[in-house]
Enzyme design. Sequence first.
Site, short mmCIF file in Angstrom:
data_model
loop_
_atom_site.label_atom_id
_atom_site.label_comp_id
_atom_site.label_asym_id
_atom_site.label_seq_id
_atom_site.Cartn_x
_atom_site.Cartn_y
_atom_site.Cartn_z
N ARG B 225 -31.78 47.37 -4.97
CA ARG B 225 -30.66 48.09 -5.19
C ARG B 225 -29.26 48.94 -4.64
O ARG B 225 -29.05 48.51 -3.17
CB ARG B 225 -31.41 49.77 -5.90
CG ARG B 225 -32.91 49.45 -6.33
CD ARG B 225 -31.86 49.67 -7.77
NE ARG B 225 -32.56 49.16 -8.92
CZ ARG B 225 -33.49 48.15 -9.39
NH1 ARG B 225 -33.19 47.10 -9.00
NH2 ARG B 225 -34.38 48.07 -10.67
N HIS B 273 -26.76 40.66 -10.08
CA HIS B 273 -28.36 40.87 -10.61
C HIS B 273 -29.06 40.73 -11.31
O HIS B 273 -29.68 40.71 -11.81
CB HIS B 273 -27.98 42.51 -11.03
CG HIS B 273 -28.61 43.46 -11.49
ND1 HIS B 273 -29.24 44.96 -11.05
CD2 HIS B 273 -30.56 43.02 -10.82
CE1 HIS B 273 -30.49 45.03 -10.83
NE2 HIS B 273 -30.87 44.15 -10.82
#
Lengths: 310, 310
Positions: B225, B273
């Site tokens: 993250r 991502h």
Amino acid sequence: MILLVKSGGESSLPEWRVLFATLLPELEVRWWNDPEVRAEEVAYAFVWAPEPGRLARYPNLRLVVSSGAGVDHIVGDPALPCVPIAKMAAPEAVARMREYALATVLFHHRKLHRFVANQRARIWREEETTEAARRSVGVMGLGTLGLPAALALRDVGFRVRGWSRTGREVEGIETFSGRDSLPAFLGGTEILLCLLAATPETAGIICARSLAMLPAGASVINAARGSHVVVTDLLAALDSGHIEAATLDVFDVEPLPEDSPLWTHPKVLVTPHVASLPDRAARARFVAAAIRAFEADGTVLNRYDPARGY
Amino acid sequence: MILLVKSGGESSLPEWRVLFATLLPELEVRWWNDPEVRAEEVAYAFVWAPEPGRLARYPNLRLVVSSGAGVDHIVGDPALPCVPIAKMAAPEAVARMREYALATVLFHHRKLHRFVANQRARIWREEETTEAARRSVGVMGLGTLGLPAALALRDVGFRVRGWSRTGREVEGIETFSGRDSLPAFLGGTEILLCLLAATPETAGIICARSLAMLPAGASVINAARGSHVVVTDLLAALDSGHIEAATLDVFDVEPLPEDSPLWTHPKVLVTPHVASLPDRAARARFVAAAIRAFEADGTVLNRYDPARGY
């Protein structure tokens, strides 16, 4: 007795001297162009791309050790003396090529080349990709370097197929042999990795005709010799979109000339002939092992076979 | 009964509808912002980053399925209803992350980032690199995604060490646990791969202090993250030369804003991502499996545990 060295450029001589002083203390280590070398004292030569005619000057030369896994940079010499040639086979070279194969196949598999290009334009864009288990990698050449690379690709989960002269059988890898099987081999290859030996038969094998046999969107990696790829054909296939991207480690002329269109092509990654390069300590260990084996009983490690051409 | 979907953008709804029509034919599939959805009919929600307060509007919501492996994009909601959450664990997500870990660690191991940069300047320059067997990779987080990645890195030959909350033992991997062990863990890590869950304890864990614990020349990969990395600290460490290069797949704000200095930094590779992103068919299969298991006997697959925070 002299060990003549031509590998890595003259600036590397001090490092070779330190390494060989430990490994082969009885030999005198001299650089290739040293004017004071007495030709009759040269017993061994450790070389990359010696000028044609030069090796014939040493009447007592016993063994040539190639600084690379291939010997095409040596055996093109029309005056090549009849001396055995040991091809570099540092265990490290195999490991290095295996790593390079994994690194570059995964690079193309995960479309990192697109992310590199998108990043320059600040573009955030997902690229849908299949998982390795559904991706077919075709390895051309299943020799000293090709087979371990193919096995490593199989072991990380790719569907691997191999094409070789002899058509050897390998567990978990679909193998093909001979020119006739090229359409079948290439037709099912999404990422092509060329690790062939450079022989007259394999020159230009990656050309317009063979590239057209690959499915649309395939990628091409060449880590063998520049002579395997017809660069203008590859560029045309990249520009037409039939080929997605390419990674090239080897070129007809090295270093790659500044005006080569490969440098700036957005779909090409250029690496400077480093795929299987072991560090100098590892290469020196192989040279010492080859000389020791030859001195013991005339054994030539990883011997060049003129009949096969490699 | 309605399955409410917020994953991949509204343009992906037709594809989700096709997939769920086969997998969950009894459910009505509606997009998150569809104004005609009757709140009391919503039984399931399959979401990425729902707006705070929104999930509380559905009185008959039974199960939330996270579109990603983490749940931080859901559980930050102060009005989060007391409904179980299944974290995406498509087997494909594990395979995807394993591939991404291999691709990016090998990218840094073989210094491909330098070749990418050198190519732009038409520079032909070998980069001496060690073989994988002498290269130490440190994996932070040995969970659903981290452990398989660590094992795959071990299996291709890297020296792998792992750092986790619980300090689990893994064959062939040196493991560390707890904040106190960070200096020892990082001090022996040449390529750092962060696959931690996002919790308050791990926020900002990659900062000036921890980066300084890495040996000079180390590389950093974050595929967990954005909150794990203090970006200004990472940029400073890259600019000082202490950190060789970085690959980042996750960011505090996604898509990464156009004015982010990460886009143009020559030592940074940005991927959007995608590290563990399975294709939609694979994600739909997990959603269906989670709903089926819940309907059968209340089982929550890969359940979020508020006490652990992931």
